[in-house]
Design an enzyme around this catalytic site. Sequence first.
Site, PDB file in Angstrom:
ATOM      1  N   ASN A 164      -3.401   6.321  -1.676  1.00 15.77           N
ATOM      2  CA  ASN A 164      -3.385   6.211  -0.067  1.00 15.77           C
ATOM      3  C   ASN A 164      -3.351   7.330   0.370  1.00 15.77           C
ATOM      4  O   ASN A 164      -3.503   7.494   1.508  1.00 15.77           O
ATOM      5  CB  ASN A 164      -2.788   4.864  -0.035  1.00 15.77           C
ATOM      6  CG  ASN A 164      -3.396   3.748   0.655  1.00 15.77           C
ATOM      7  OD1 ASN A 164      -4.329   4.058   1.401  1.00 15.77           O
ATOM      8  ND2 ASN A 164      -2.513   2.289   0.324  1.00 15.77           N
ATOM      9  N   GLU A 207      -4.219   0.052  -9.411  1.00 21.33           N
ATOM     10  CA  GLU A 207      -2.659   0.778  -9.068  1.00 21.33           C
ATOM     11  C   GLU A 207      -1.242   0.007  -9.979  1.00 21.33           C
ATOM     12  O   GLU A 207      -1.103  -0.725  -9.198  1.00 21.33           O
ATOM     13  CB  GLU A 207      -2.148   1.772  -8.096  1.00 21.33           C
ATOM     14  CG  GLU A 207      -3.471   2.874  -7.961  1.00 21.33           C
ATOM     15  CD  GLU A 207      -2.638   3.343  -6.003  1.00 21.33           C
ATOM     16  OE1 GLU A 207      -3.256   4.884  -6.449  1.00 21.33           O
ATOM     17  OE2 GLU A 207      -1.530   3.016  -5.247  1.00 21.33           O
ATOM     18  N   SER A 226       0.352  -1.248   0.151  1.00 18.50           N
ATOM     19  CA  SER A 226       0.041   0.524   0.451  1.00 18.50           C
ATOM     20  C   SER A 226       0.820   1.513   0.334  1.00 18.50           C
ATOM     21  O   SER A 226       0.522   2.461  -0.575  1.00 18.50           O
ATOM     22  CB  SER A 226      -1.025  -0.313   1.040  1.00 18.50           C
ATOM     23  OG  SER A 226      -1.923  -1.415   1.104  1.00 18.50           O
ATOM     24  N   HIS A 283      -1.220  -2.682  -7.157  1.00 21.30           N
ATOM     25  CA  HIS A 283      -2.073  -2.107  -5.712  1.00 21.30           C
ATOM     26  C   HIS A 283      -3.459  -2.352  -5.534  1.00 21.30           C
ATOM     27  O   HIS A 283      -4.256  -2.050  -6.007  1.00 21.30           O
ATOM     28  CB  HIS A 283      -0.933  -1.153  -5.608  1.00 21.30           C
ATOM     29  CG  HIS A 283      -2.089  -1.059  -4.078  1.00 21.30           C
ATOM     30  ND1 HIS A 283      -2.478   0.168  -3.670  1.00 21.30           N
ATOM     31  CD2 HIS A 283      -2.919  -1.336  -2.979  1.00 21.30           C
ATOM     32  CE1 HIS A 283      -3.162   0.572  -2.839  1.00 21.30           C
ATOM     33  NE2 HIS A 283      -3.408  -0.971  -2.205  1.00 21.30           N
TER      34      HIS A 283
END
Length: 287
Positions: free
Chosen positions: A190, A152, A119, A140
């Site tokens: 994130n 991602e 992450s 991700h």
Amino acid sequence: MAPIQHIAVIGAGTMGQGIAQLCAQAGFKVLLYDIQPELVKSAVTAIAHGLDVAIQKEKITAEQREAALQNIVPTSDFRLLQVDLVIEAVIERLEVKQMLLTEVEKLNDQHCILTSNTSSIAITQIAAPLKYPGQFAGLHFFNPATTMKLVEIIRGTATSDATINTLKDFSERIHKTAVLAADSPGFIVNRVARHYYTESLKLAEERVCTIEGIDQLLQATGFRMGPFALMDLIGIDINYAVTETIFKGFHYDPKFRPSRLQQQKIASGQLGRKTGKGFYEYPDLPK
């Protein structure tokens, strides 16, 4: 570069389960590995349950359920992980990821693509000990991986164009929308989402509003889940670890400072849904 056919998912936790199910439903042969045999067994049971729910919602047929389960091979034998694509989904610790990926690289030829579902840890940093860093990238997924459309793809300093293009094609084959991100702390989602959590935690700490009230208000503005319910789903410990990594990555910028409220929950073992209690209680789930 040859198309991907065989996949290894390393880590049979919540994310590993979701990624394995997703790939199996798309027709890929998936080795689901974890060092703990009992965790692999429970992961397959959880995947079967998830597929049963999909049948009830008329999203898949019974035949598709059986085909997906046939595509998943659970294993605790690391030596079997000889595949076209590796997706690492283990604990957010740099040394653990580096060790696993270095060892699995030795089992495969130089054409195998290695990826991490991290992450927030820098892709270039994870790739440092690899013999073929051009074959490594971030991949991700978001929880739950079976329904969240975005993935991602993160390019490290050494990641080759061929690796990126193969992962873009793979993302299409598993019906995901791929976004290419630079190797920056928290990547895109994130980094932006951090403030959804940190500001909400500050509101709770300062007693501006109750946890329930914050969740209800934010849901009323269009968010599918409030921040506290979402942290419980993700795992309070995992969410905290990502915040801590991003905080360090941005040289301790105060706007990313981790919350004492989360620290207290972690210290008391209240990690969210997976422990039966977090910011909310989940009496029907195992504690």
